[in-house]
Design a protein around this motif. Sequence first.
Motif, mmCIF file in Angstrom:
data_model
loop_
_atom_site.group_PDB
_atom_site.id
_atom_site.type_symbol
_atom_site.label_atom_id
_atom_site.label_comp_id
_atom_site.label_asym_id
_atom_site.label_seq_id
_atom_site.Cartn_x
_atom_site.Cartn_y
_atom_site.Cartn_z
ATOM 1 N N ARG A 199 0.755 62.045 11.576
ATOM 2 C CA ARG A 199 0.788 63.248 10.736
ATOM 3 C C ARG A 199 -0.051 62.992 9.496
ATOM 4 O O ARG A 199 0.108 61.961 8.826
ATOM 5 N N ILE A 200 -0.933 63.925 9.212
ATOM 6 C CA ILE A 200 -1.848 63.827 8.073
ATOM 7 C C ILE A 200 -1.803 65.144 7.315
ATOM 8 O O ILE A 200 -2.000 66.209 7.907
ATOM 9 N N TRP A 201 -1.526 65.081 6.021
ATOM 10 C CA TRP A 201 -1.475 66.281 5.182
ATOM 11 C C TRP A 201 -2.481 66.157 4.042
ATOM 12 O O TRP A 201 -2.796 65.058 3.579
ATOM 13 N N ASP A 202 -2.951 67.306 3.568
ATOM 14 C CA ASP A 202 -3.733 67.344 2.341
ATOM 15 C C ASP A 202 -2.819 66.957 1.169
ATOM 16 O O ASP A 202 -1.690 67.450 1.061
ATOM 17 N N LYS A 203 -3.283 66.078 0.293
ATOM 18 C CA LYS A 203 -2.443 65.576 -0.796
ATOM 19 C C LYS A 203 -2.029 66.666 -1.768
ATOM 20 O O LYS A 203 -0.904 66.650 -2.293
ATOM 21 N N GLU A 204 -2.916 67.615 -2.011
ATOM 22 C CA GLU A 204 -2.629 68.635 -3.014
ATOM 23 C C GLU A 204 -1.839 69.815 -2.435
ATOM 24 O O GLU A 204 -0.847 70.250 -3.013
ATOM 25 N N THR A 205 -2.279 70.321 -1.312
ATOM 26 C CA THR A 205 -1.680 71.542 -0.755
ATOM 27 C C THR A 205 -0.593 71.278 0.279
ATOM 28 O O THR A 205 0.166 72.187 0.616
ATOM 29 N N LYS A 206 -0.523 70.023 0.795
ATOM 30 C CA LYS A 206 0.390 69.640 1.885
ATOM 31 C C LYS A 206 0.063 70.378 3.187
ATOM 32 O O LYS A 206 0.888 70.456 4.097
ATOM 33 N N LYS A 207 -1.150 70.903 3.291
ATOM 34 C CA LYS A 207 -1.590 71.537 4.535
ATOM 35 C C LYS A 207 -1.580 70.504 5.655
ATOM 36 O O LYS A 207 -2.053 69.381 5.488
ATOM 37 N N LYS A 208 -1.038 70.896 6.802
ATOM 38 C CA LYS A 208 -0.966 69.996 7.951
ATOM 39 C C LYS A 208 -2.297 69.994 8.691
ATOM 40 O O LYS A 208 -2.829 71.052 9.038
ATOM 41 N N LEU A 209 -2.796 68.775 8.950
ATOM 42 C CA LEU A 209 -4.120 68.623 9.550
ATOM 43 C C LEU A 209 -4.052 67.752 10.803
ATOM 44 O O LEU A 209 -4.981 67.014 11.101
ATOM 45 N N ASP A 210 -2.978 67.872 11.552
ATOM 46 C CA ASP A 210 -2.716 67.006 12.695
ATOM 47 C C ASP A 210 -2.179 67.822 13.862
ATOM 48 O O ASP A 210 -2.279 69.052 13.868
ATOM 49 N N LYS A 211 -1.574 67.156 14.831
ATOM 50 C CA LYS A 211 -1.112 67.826 16.037
ATOM 51 C C LYS A 211 0.017 68.823 15.777
ATOM 52 O O LYS A 211 0.311 69.678 16.620
#
Length: 237
Positions: A199-211
């Motif tokens: 799981r990978i999120w944007d540090k600022e927005t916490k947008k999910k960038l994974d499966k």
Amino acid sequence: MQKQQLLYKGKAKSVYETDDNDFLILHFRDDTSAFNGERVEQLARKGQVNNRFNAFIMQKLADAGVETHFEKQLSENEVLVKRLEMIPVECVVRNYAAGSLVRRLGLEEGQALSPSTFELFYKDDALGDPMVNESLSISLGWATKEQLEEMQRLTYKVNDVLTAVFDQGGLMLVDFKLEFGVYHGRIVLGDEFSPDGCRIWDKETKKKLDKDRFRQSLGDVIEAYEEVAQRIGVPLD
């Protein structure tokens, strides 16, 4: 190195024999699955993106002294790997609460875990990869105490290396899973590393960038994978 017959077809990769018993060829397919294979779709470019992403990460780990099964990228969708005797116990590190941990314990998603947690899961699709412990793993002959200790050491080292890599791209490495195997008596990382298995999120927005974008029907799955790749310097062209 000649590719020979299909050895195994997983949820997202196919494994082929080669004319050298020490090596296999992995083919990254565009298949994407969730919920233990109950939902499967084809996502264009996924195999290519994950193959290049994985090659980049494996090089980072090798540079840090972590031995992996990765040998070299063969094509857009294929990679040559060492043939390991796989240990059927999956290692999971969690830096922040998400996924099954939130469901099990009622935690708030995104809660920081300090220190990071380490968990073991038995690799069995029919059972849904249940959570196990060190004692069970040893008693049932899945791994020795020494193997589990080395797997934990290596998993935490991977976490240290990759947390820094993703942090430089303005990203949070929330959690990830790893599998290991034995190669000529040594414990070696025998898994891919891509947004499919972490799981990978944007540090600022916490947008999910994974499966989770696929699991939760958020859309733009491969676009998110490509964004992560671009932000950490993976060459996609």
